[in-house]
Design a protein around this motif. Sequence first.
Motif, PDB file in Angstrom:
ATOM      1  N   UNK A 103      32.692  44.960  41.932  1.00  0.00           N
ATOM      2  CA  UNK A 103      32.190  43.962  41.133  1.00  0.00           C
ATOM      3  C   UNK A 103      30.774  44.348  40.603  1.00  0.00           C
ATOM      4  N   UNK A 104      30.510  43.697  39.127  1.00  0.00           N
ATOM      5  CA  UNK A 104      28.974  43.912  38.612  1.00  0.00           C
ATOM      6  C   UNK A 104      28.354  43.100  39.389  1.00  0.00           C
ATOM      7  N   UNK A 105      27.043  43.325  39.303  1.00  0.00           N
ATOM      8  CA  UNK A 105      25.887  42.405  40.149  1.00  0.00           C
ATOM      9  C   UNK A 105      25.523  41.549  39.008  1.00  0.00           C
ATOM     10  N   UNK A 106      26.413  40.300  38.650  1.00  0.00           N
ATOM     11  CA  UNK A 106      26.303  39.538  37.433  1.00  0.00           C
ATOM     12  C   UNK A 106      26.610  38.203  37.886  1.00  0.00           C
ATOM     13  N   UNK A 107      25.987  37.070  37.527  1.00  0.00           N
ATOM     14  CA  UNK A 107      26.546  35.707  37.823  1.00  0.00           C
ATOM     15  C   UNK A 107      27.635  35.299  37.057  1.00  0.00           C
ATOM     16  N   UNK A 108      27.953  35.869  35.944  1.00  0.00           N
ATOM     17  CA  UNK A 108      29.264  35.794  35.051  1.00  0.00           C
ATOM     18  C   UNK A 108      30.440  36.140  35.843  1.00  0.00           C
ATOM     19  N   UNK A 109      31.681  34.976  35.336  1.00  0.00           N
ATOM     20  CA  UNK A 109      32.983  35.391  35.867  1.00  0.00           C
ATOM     21  C   UNK A 109      33.446  36.790  35.449  1.00  0.00           C
ATOM     22  N   UNK A 110      34.159  37.520  36.506  1.00  0.00           N
ATOM     23  CA  UNK A 110      34.588  38.783  36.263  1.00  0.00           C
ATOM     24  C   UNK A 110      36.267  38.785  36.380  1.00  0.00           C
ATOM     25  N   UNK A 111      36.854  39.371  35.411  1.00  0.00           N
ATOM     26  CA  UNK A 111      38.440  39.266  35.490  1.00  0.00           C
ATOM     27  C   UNK A 111      38.928  40.663  35.652  1.00  0.00           C
ATOM     28  N   UNK A 112      39.917  40.771  36.562  1.00  0.00           N
ATOM     29  CA  UNK A 112      40.653  42.055  36.955  1.00  0.00           C
ATOM     30  C   UNK A 112      42.254  41.789  36.789  1.00  0.00           C
ATOM     31  N   UNK A 113      42.698  42.836  36.091  1.00  0.00           N
ATOM     32  CA  UNK A 113      44.254  42.686  35.914  1.00  0.00           C
ATOM     33  C   UNK A 113      44.948  43.032  37.242  1.00  0.00           C
ATOM     34  N   UNK A 114      46.039  42.411  37.619  1.00  0.00           N
ATOM     35  CA  UNK A 114      46.608  42.632  38.869  1.00  0.00           C
ATOM     36  C   UNK A 114      48.343  43.231  38.540  1.00  0.00           C
ATOM     37  N   UNK A 115      49.099  42.431  37.979  1.00  0.00           N
ATOM     38  CA  UNK A 115      50.496  42.841  37.736  1.00  0.00           C
ATOM     39  C   UNK A 115      51.299  43.071  38.778  1.00  0.00           C
ATOM     40  N   UNK A 116      51.534  41.970  39.810  1.00  0.00           N
ATOM     41  CA  UNK A 116      52.275  42.106  40.779  1.00  0.00           C
ATOM     42  C   UNK A 116      53.273  41.102  40.971  1.00  0.00           C
ATOM     43  N   UNK A 117      54.460  41.219  41.219  1.00  0.00           N
ATOM     44  CA  UNK A 117      55.444  40.330  41.266  1.00  0.00           C
ATOM     45  C   UNK A 117      55.827  39.875  42.848  1.00  0.00           C
TER      46      UNK A 117
END
Length: 319
Positions: A273-287
Amino acid sequence: MIVCEACGTTANPQDRFCGTCGEYLNWEDDNGAAADPPAAQPETDAPPQAPAVEQPDAPEAVPEAAPPQPEPTPAPAGLACPACGIGNDPSRHFCRSCGTALRQTAPPAKEPWWRRWRRRRKEHAAGYRKKPRRKFHIRRFVLVSLIVSAVLLLIVFLPALPVSTPWLENLRDRIADAEPVSPSAISASSEATGAEFAFDGISNEYWAPDLEGDGVDEWIQADFAEPVRLVYLIVSPGVSRDQEAFLAQARPEEIELRMFTEDGDVETEQVTLADSAEPQTFELGVSDVTAVRLTVLGAYGHEPGKAVAIGELEYFIRG
């Protein structure tokens, strides 16, 4: 001998026009030599002269007439001028008397209509550049139409296809709309603040593990009522999006995601994670995911008494 001033060809005295370039030769003979202006008399301090005695008027002299221009003599043999009929040497290109061109080429014969109709390519003069012309190609049109139709059919029917491959599932993730999913059960390794605050949709309420530790290896888990296709995860680290409050507590730096599937397998992924208060998005792609456990592996700004807080966790599935 006379030399043509235009091309330098030597001509006979009786020729009026150059046989090579057709330039007129006898300009000086026709116009006459220009008279030289009288020379100015210098002024001297001479004694005054006695007045001249007037003499009786003498008869005016009659100017002699200019000798006539010699007419070109006809050549015994050669090319006859089509304009004046004067004979010319075969080597000449222009009449020596009137300057008319001696060799006049006849216009090319017109091709019959059937040859002009059969000729495919039109001849152009040197330097002509033909404008590009776009032609309609039926094969190219059919090919493009088939490709467009296949793409449209793929977009419409792809989500319902029973085939399942990694690249096909990723393509479906990008075509279909993703929607948030709420867990049916929430649990955590420890709680300084409740684990449910990480899923309440409010960024200033958070989950934090026991304050006695450094937060490493602490985890929070979300269980789902039925297997889902996880597309991506949004993490809002820290206790708040306010920068001053965000820096007052510790924040997760690295986390591990363990995704449990319906067939008993576990998909693991580590995220920094970045040290930021903003939301951070991560792709997963798991069924076929039934539960996700998030474990803290490292933290920013940890000190005794500071909580490693997570403000919000949002899981999105394929709709």
